[in-house]
Design a protein around this motif. Structure first.
Motif, PDB file in Angstrom:
ATOM      1  N   GLY A 133      -2.576  25.580  -0.793  1.00 39.96           N
ATOM      2  CA  GLY A 133      -1.248  26.093  -0.460  1.00 39.96           C
ATOM      3  C   GLY A 133      -0.418  25.174   0.416  1.00 39.96           C
ATOM      4  N   ASP A 134      -0.229  23.930  -0.017  1.00 46.29           N
ATOM      5  CA  ASP A 134       0.743  23.050   0.642  1.00 46.29           C
ATOM      6  C   ASP A 134       0.525  22.888   2.146  1.00 46.29           C
ATOM      7  OD1 ASP A 134       2.394  21.805  -1.082  1.00 46.29           O
ATOM      8  OD2 ASP A 134       4.205  22.947  -0.577  1.00 46.29           O
ATOM      9  N   VAL A 135      -0.596  22.328   2.523  1.00 51.02           N
ATOM     10  CA  VAL A 135      -0.846  22.167   3.957  1.00 51.02           C
ATOM     11  C   VAL A 135      -1.100  20.710   4.340  1.00 51.02           C
ATOM     12  CG1 VAL A 135      -1.658  24.492   4.442  1.00 51.02           C
ATOM     13  CG2 VAL A 135      -3.279  22.793   3.570  1.00 51.02           C
ATOM     14  N   LEU A 136      -0.835  19.766   3.411  1.00 45.34           N
ATOM     15  CA  LEU A 136      -1.029  18.351   3.719  1.00 45.34           C
ATOM     16  C   LEU A 136       0.297  17.621   3.646  1.00 45.34           C
ATOM     17  CD1 LEU A 136      -4.213  17.406   1.668  1.00 45.34           C
ATOM     18  CD2 LEU A 136      -4.032  17.537   4.160  1.00 45.34           C
ATOM     19  N   TYR A 137       0.445  16.651   4.532  1.00 41.81           N
ATOM     20  CA  TYR A 137       1.682  15.893   4.615  1.00 41.81           C
ATOM     21  C   TYR A 137       1.316  14.417   4.699  1.00 41.81           C
ATOM     22  CZ  TYR A 137       6.444  15.099   6.500  1.00 41.81           C
ATOM     23  OH  TYR A 137       7.736  14.703   6.711  1.00 41.81           O
ATOM     24  N   SER A 138       1.774  13.629   3.724  1.00 41.56           N
ATOM     25  CA  SER A 138       1.476  12.200   3.765  1.00 41.56           C
ATOM     26  C   SER A 138       2.562  11.515   4.583  1.00 41.56           C
ATOM     27  CB  SER A 138       1.450  11.606   2.354  1.00 41.56           C
ATOM     28  OG  SER A 138       2.732  11.656   1.755  1.00 41.56           O
ATOM     29  N   ILE A 139       2.193  10.984   5.727  1.00 36.44           N
ATOM     30  CA  ILE A 139       3.179  10.237   6.502  1.00 36.44           C
ATOM     31  C   ILE A 139       3.280   8.846   5.899  1.00 36.44           C
ATOM     32  CG2 ILE A 139       3.862   9.447   8.800  1.00 36.44           C
ATOM     33  CD1 ILE A 139       3.589  12.524   8.384  1.00 36.44           C
ATOM     34  N   TYR A 140       2.123   8.280   5.575  1.00 35.92           N
ATOM     35  CA  TYR A 140       2.134   6.966   4.956  1.00 35.92           C
ATOM     36  C   TYR A 140       0.813   6.720   4.242  1.00 35.92           C
ATOM     37  CZ  TYR A 140       1.932   2.054   4.164  1.00 35.92           C
ATOM     38  OH  TYR A 140       1.801   0.865   3.536  1.00 35.92           O
ATOM     39  N   SER A 141       0.884   6.120   3.080  1.00 37.02           N
ATOM     40  CA  SER A 141      -0.329   5.626   2.438  1.00 37.02           C
ATOM     41  C   SER A 141       0.071   4.437   1.586  1.00 37.02           C
ATOM     42  CB  SER A 141      -0.981   6.710   1.573  1.00 37.02           C
ATOM     43  OG  SER A 141      -2.155   6.185   0.975  1.00 37.02           O
ATOM     44  N   GLY A 142      -0.482   3.291   1.902  1.00 40.99           N
ATOM     45  CA  GLY A 142      -0.123   2.096   1.146  1.00 40.99           C
ATOM     46  C   GLY A 142      -0.881   0.919   1.696  1.00 40.99           C
ATOM     47  N   GLY A 143      -0.722  -0.226   1.056  1.00 36.27           N
ATOM     48  CA  GLY A 143      -1.536  -1.362   1.472  1.00 36.27           C
ATOM     49  C   GLY A 143      -2.983  -0.934   1.382  1.00 36.27           C
ATOM     50  N   ASP A 144      -3.693  -0.919   2.493  1.00 36.01           N
ATOM     51  CA  ASP A 144      -5.072  -0.441   2.459  1.00 36.01           C
ATOM     52  C   ASP A 144      -5.269   0.669   3.469  1.00 36.01           C
ATOM     53  OD1 ASP A 144      -4.895  -2.017   4.828  1.00 36.01           O
ATOM     54  OD2 ASP A 144      -7.071  -1.955   4.893  1.00 36.01           O
ATOM     55  N   ASP A 145      -4.191   1.258   3.980  1.00 36.45           N
ATOM     56  CA  ASP A 145      -4.430   2.284   4.996  1.00 36.45           C
ATOM     57  C   ASP A 145      -3.538   3.500   4.809  1.00 36.45           C
ATOM     58  OD1 ASP A 145      -2.086   1.095   5.795  1.00 36.45           O
ATOM     59  OD2 ASP A 145      -2.542   1.232   7.926  1.00 36.45           O
ATOM     60  N   LEU A 146      -3.864   4.559   5.544  1.00 42.38           N
ATOM     61  CA  LEU A 146      -3.145   5.804   5.355  1.00 42.38           C
ATOM     62  C   LEU A 146      -3.103   6.610   6.637  1.00 42.38           C
ATOM     63  CD1 LEU A 146      -5.525   8.172   5.181  1.00 42.38           C
ATOM     64  CD2 LEU A 146      -5.906   7.062   3.004  1.00 42.38           C
TER      65      LEU A 146
END
Ligand SMILES: [Zn+2]
Length: 817
Positions: free
Chosen positions: A593-606
């Motif tokens: 039910g929509d409880v995760l928020y991606s602030i950043y994921s790219g390169g090799d880190d998140l």
């Protein structure tokens, strides 16, 4: 840029593309014939002759040799299927055995389902139809593209479109056993552009002795943005949720703007970009471009100062590459040398502008909520407006970041447009920092996101790049004479607040004032994510990255390091962190039910924020799938840290806490570790198996096992379950206390220097306490608790250093505060 530059780049991309036509015609088994002439049938007529010219083919042949680190004739038989680049890596003496080699699926690049994961080689019978289907699909798209460009309005647009087409179809086609046609062709194109202005004399010399030649043939240029962490996280938690995503995405756009700015200043096509992401970019330039980097750096610093007042800085450095650097693995050392230069450059931020000017710009921290200061970033700004809905005062840049964050939620397309950079300000201080659009504009980029194709802007002039942000959105795109289309991998997971969420919170944890600030169809604030956690109401903050990444690039290929391999590894790691990680998070959001928020994921880190219970499971899944994606390579793993914080906890502090937890995991010998609830454990002990494998062998297994064991409630709260969990926690605590005492006494190692087991009466007390507890329960529970006690005993209390962690995890899940 002159047409010849594009023609050379195009020829580099095209040289092996004729194969697709052969496959489409059902001739997969036959050796490729026809070369560039066959491939050029996809080139719009006006440019066809230029890319087939002899002098062009001559530099392309040299470029191809450099990129592959070997002559065509020395590359062995044509590979049947593309082996993953991970199979070519040796990390800390660990490598995959030849029989463990895995191959990329022969399908257009897409994130759907399991398409991205390497598999055993296809059988010969299955291979032919797979190649034929791939060939047919490519030919159809390539013909449509050529058709769109028949009038030859924009050569760069055609070139970039073709590059994106190759990304989609040639990512899985082998040029070398472990390098895709996409990665090898784009590196060939880049090097061909670097070589095209060499004199006849020089070309002859290179052709004669390429592998030993010390003549400079290219310049490896790297850009690295610093100040990123502070820029994203130094904002208050008030109204920060949309702003945070907006800021993080802006940094990706800024990386794009800067890499394109440098390419343009150096008069290089987009094919010369090797990699960009995570505030970094690498590109290939001509040796003579070294002299121009200083001035470009100065202009960039000037513009960044004007718009970011010293908060963000780009270190731009170059490393010259001689022809011989492309052979015998020497390229990795040059890459290392470039990274060292970048590190040094970061220590002298803005020094190129002169000491006096640089001192004017000390990054401002967060202030209070004074009238002239923004309540989100705390900076002073002439344009601050009150926001009645959230009872805050926000500066214009913050309002714009927030709008971008909001738009991203529904975004299916990213559009980019190169425009002339706005003129250089007389002094950086004369510019009023505007929104992110103005900052990108100073580098000549316009950008935005859009939910649907028909909502895309329709510019009157210039070329527009439209990139689909999900697989389904690709289908609605068609290339045009001034429209470049393709796919961009982007982790874009944003939870949305619904009316039902607000209603569910109404009678519970939130007071009237807090409720009044919630509006449906906005980004779900941290305070709500926190309340939607299971058990203890806390946010989970996750930071994670690949272990030993620098080492993978600098030593992983050994003598086999080539430009193409380095490009292939960057691309593969990007596909995982920019693509698949988002799929995992979206899957979790659908389930919970929509409880995760991606602030950043790219390169090799998140960096993820969300309901803590789901964040922990996400971290585990990311680690599990990274292993599968890397074909089970034992040397490729990631470590991470999870911090549990309250929804109103300062964001920069939460980022720092998660950073510390990650740091602790990175300090674990051999890494491949995670820090959770303050304890660091290798992932193997933490548990990589799914929830269904509830067992007592790992923390994760035991957590599910204990949860299934929830005992009947007694009058006083949790009763039996609570006392079982407490007993296990105490057991680990007693062990840790004893271990500490031993260390202080200096007796933890015996005379042979071996670590001694810490035995104590508390172990047996724990064991008997569990047995007694078992006797008080009904049959099945009794058996389960007794079995747990016996297992502790049988493996000599080996699990004692984490049994309490599993217990505390379950305790937090069951506690409803
Ligand atoms: Zn602000």
């Amino acid at each position: 840029m002159n047409e010849k530059t594009y023609a050379v780049a195009l020829a580099g991309l095209l040289q092996d593309v004729g194969q697709f036509a052969q496959w489409a015609a059902g001739k997969w088994g036959e050796a490729p014939v026809g070369g560039i002439e066959l491939a050029s049938r996809y080139v719009p007529t006006p440019w066809r002759a230029a890319c087939c010219a002899d002098e062009v083919m001559r530099v392309v042949a040299l470029a191809d040799w450099l990129a592959a680190g070997a002559r065509r004739a020395d590359r062995g038989p044509r590979p049947r299927q593309l082996r993953t680049i991970f199979s070519s890596l040796t990390v800390e003496e660990q490598a995959l055995a030849p029989e463990e080699a895995r191959y990329w699926p022969l399908k257009p690049l897409a994130l759907e389902a399991e398409m991205l994961f390497p598999q055993a080689a296809l059988s010969e019978e299955a291979r032919a139809p797979a190649y034929e289907a791939l060939g047919a699909a490519f030919v159809q798209d390539a013909e449509a593209l050529a058709q769109a460009h028949q009038k030859a309005a924009a050569f760069p647009a055609y070139l970039e479109s073709l590059l994106l087409l190759l990304q989609r179809y040639a990512w899985c086609v082998p040029a070398l056993p472990d390098v895709s046609l996409y990665d090898h062709s784009r590196m060939t194109a880049a090097l061909a552009v670097c070589l095209k202005d060499q004199s006849e004399e020089m070309l002859k010399a290179l052709e004669g002795d390429l592998e030993q030649s010390t003549e400079p043939v290219a310049l490896l240029v790297g850009g690295d943005i610093s100040g990123v962490q502070d820029f994203i996280y130094t904002i208050t938690s008030r109204g920060a949720t949309s702003a945070l995503r907006g800021r993080s995405f802006y940094l990706q756009l800024l990386t794009e703007a800067l890499s394109r700015y440098v390419l343009r200043e150096l008069d290089l096509p987009v094919t010369n970009l090797i990699y960009q992401g995570g505030g970094n970019f690498y590109l290939l330039a001509r040796p003579s471009d070294a002299a121009r980097l200083g001035e470009i750096q100065r202009q960039i610093s000037w513009r960044l100062l004007a718009h970011h007042r010293g908060e963000l800085y780009l270190a731009l450095e170059g490393a010259p590459l001689a022809a011989r650097d492309f052979f015998a693995g020497r390229i990795a050392a040059q890459w290392d040398a470039l990274r060292r230069r970048q590190q040094q450059a970061k220590q002298r931020r803005f020094a190129e502008l002169g000491a006096e000017l640089a001192q004017l710009f000390v990054p401002q921290g967060m202030g209070g909520d004074e009238s002239g200061e923004c309540s989100v970033c705390g900076r002073e700004h002439p344009d601050i407006a009150a926001d009645a809905e959230t009872n805050t005062r926000k500066c214009q840049p913050c309002r714009d970041f927030e709008a971008l964050g909001k738009d991203l939620r529904q975004a299916s397309y990213l559009w980019l447009r190169e425009v002339p950079p706005t003129s250089l300000p007389e002094t950086p201080l004369s510019v009023k920092p505007g929104g992110w659009q103005a900052a990108l504009g100073t580098f000549g980029l316009e950008a935005g996101v859009s939910a649907r194709v028909e909502m895309l802007p329709q510019p009157d002039a210039g070329v527009q790049l439209v990139l689909a942000l999900n697989d389904a959105a690709v289908r609605d795109l068609a290339p045009g004479p001034r429209t470049v289309v393709g796919r961009r991998l982007l982790v874009n997971v944003t939870p949305t607040l619904t009316r039902a969420d607000i209603d569910a919170l109404r009678d519970r944890q939130l007071d009237a004032k807090e409720l009044a600030e919630l509006h449906p169809d906005t980004v779900k604030p941290f305070s709500v994510l926190e309340l939607q956690a299971r058990g203890t109401k806390r946010l989970g903050v996750l930071r994670m990255d690949v272990d030993n990444l620098g080492l993978l690039f600098s030593e992983g290929f050994g003598k086999a390091a080539t430009l193409s391999r380095v490009a292939a590894l960057s691309f593969a790691i990007g596909v995982y962190f920019e693509g698949w990680v988002g799929q995992l998070a979206e899957r979790a959001n659908r389930k919970h039910g929509d409880v995760l928020y991606s602030i950043y994921s790219g390169g090799d880190d998140l960096f993820f924020v969300g309901a803590w219970d789901v964040v922990v499971e996400l971290a585990r899944e990311i680690r599990v799938d990274l292993g599968r994606f890397a074909a089970g390579h034992p040397g490729i793993h990631a470590s991470g840290g999870i911090a549990l914080v309250g929804g109103k906890y300062p964001l920069y502090q939460a980022a720092a806490d998660a950073g510390e937890a990650e740091h602790a995991a990175k300090a674990h010998p051999g890494k491949d570790a995670v820090t959770f609830l303050g304890q660091t454990l290798p992932w193997a002990k933490f548990g990589l198996e799914g929830a269904c494998a509830a067992n007592t062998e790992t923390v994760h297994g035991l957590r599910h096992h204990l949860e299934q064991l929830v005992l009947p409630e007694k009058e006083d709260g949790l009763g039996a379950t609570a006392s079982l969990l407490r007993r296990l926690t105490q057991l680990q605590l007693a062990y840790e206390t004893a271990l500490k005492a031993r260390r202080q006494a200096g007796t933890e190692v015996n005379r042979q220097g071996e670590v001694q087991g810490v035995w104590g009466p508390w172990m047996w007390r724990g064991y008997y306490a569990l047995k007694r507890m078992a006797e008080q329960e009904r049959a099945e529970k009794e058996r389960a608790i007794a079995a747990l006690a016996e297992r502790l005993h049988e493996d000599h209390f080996n699990s004692i250093d984490w049994i309490g962690l599993a217990a505390r995890w379950v305790e937090l899940l069951l506690r409803d505060l």
